[in-house]
Design a protein around this motif. Sequence first.
Motif, mmCIF file in Angstrom:
data_model
loop_
_atom_site.group_PDB
_atom_site.id
_atom_site.type_symbol
_atom_site.label_atom_id
_atom_site.label_comp_id
_atom_site.label_asym_id
_atom_site.label_seq_id
_atom_site.Cartn_x
_atom_site.Cartn_y
_atom_site.Cartn_z
ATOM 1 N N SER A 46 131.995 19.581 -17.705
ATOM 2 C CA SER A 46 132.760 19.352 -18.932
ATOM 3 C C SER A 46 134.185 18.939 -18.608
ATOM 4 C CB SER A 46 132.784 20.616 -19.792
ATOM 5 O OG SER A 46 131.491 20.956 -20.202
ATOM 6 N N HIS A 47 134.668 17.963 -19.346
ATOM 7 C CA HIS A 47 136.048 17.511 -19.217
ATOM 8 C C HIS A 47 136.863 17.880 -20.451
ATOM 9 C CE1 HIS A 47 133.825 14.975 -16.368
ATOM 10 N NE2 HIS A 47 134.895 15.184 -15.631
ATOM 11 N N GLY A 48 136.189 18.369 -21.452
ATOM 12 C CA GLY A 48 136.834 18.805 -22.675
ATOM 13 C C GLY A 48 135.841 19.609 -23.490
ATOM 14 N N VAL A 49 136.361 20.474 -24.345
ATOM 15 C CA VAL A 49 135.519 21.288 -25.211
ATOM 16 C C VAL A 49 135.925 21.040 -26.649
ATOM 17 C CG1 VAL A 49 134.917 23.645 -25.902
ATOM 18 C CG2 VAL A 49 135.159 23.084 -23.467
ATOM 19 N N ILE A 50 134.928 20.759 -27.474
ATOM 20 C CA ILE A 50 135.106 20.687 -28.925
ATOM 21 C C ILE A 50 134.325 21.865 -29.491
ATOM 22 C CG2 ILE A 50 134.726 19.357 -31.024
ATOM 23 C CD1 ILE A 50 134.744 16.814 -29.233
ATOM 24 N N TYR A 51 135.034 22.829 -30.014
ATOM 25 C CA TYR A 51 134.418 24.058 -30.525
ATOM 26 C C TYR A 51 134.491 24.008 -32.045
ATOM 27 C CZ TYR A 51 133.136 28.982 -30.678
ATOM 28 O OH TYR A 51 132.478 30.170 -30.900
ATOM 29 N N VAL A 52 133.357 24.089 -32.707
ATOM 30 C CA VAL A 52 133.303 23.934 -34.158
ATOM 31 C C VAL A 52 133.084 25.288 -34.826
ATOM 32 C CG1 VAL A 52 132.145 22.777 -36.088
ATOM 33 C CG2 VAL A 52 132.359 21.609 -33.873
#
Length: 156
Positions: A46-52
């Motif tokens: 992972s290079h980024g996390v989008i947490y919804v």
Amino acid sequence: MSLSKITTTVGLNIGKIDIGSVRLMFWDLGGQEELQSLWDKYYAESHGVIYVVDSTDEERLEDSWKAFDEMIESEALEGVPVIVLANKQDVQGCLNVDQIKSLFNQSAAKIGRRDCKMQGVSALTGDGVNESIDWIVQCVERNSPWRPPRLKDDSS
């Protein structure tokens, strides 16, 4: 489509989009407690996390924060930018971004110096979605000397 027909992710969905020279691979991991034990299998790449977060589900907000708090502790995600999307901001009576942020700010020490942002969005109307994706792309590009993203020519 009515809101009652939109369901939570069960299992895993994968998607990709190209933005400039960056290919974003999305792993939509189900949030059910029994699936959370699988999340760490995806962190290393992972290079980024989008947490919804579901802004209409006040009853499960603390559970969502606890899952976030556990995720953010992972050494494999150290320095990885994180954006928390407060979804369903189009629904009357939903929790606003400041209400959600007040709970999630308890993880501030674990977040450390990485890029982190909370953004109100509506997946149904698209409000805030493009801005959120643009933000995460900028962060991934900025972090590339430490955690190089794969350019879209590197893989299919």
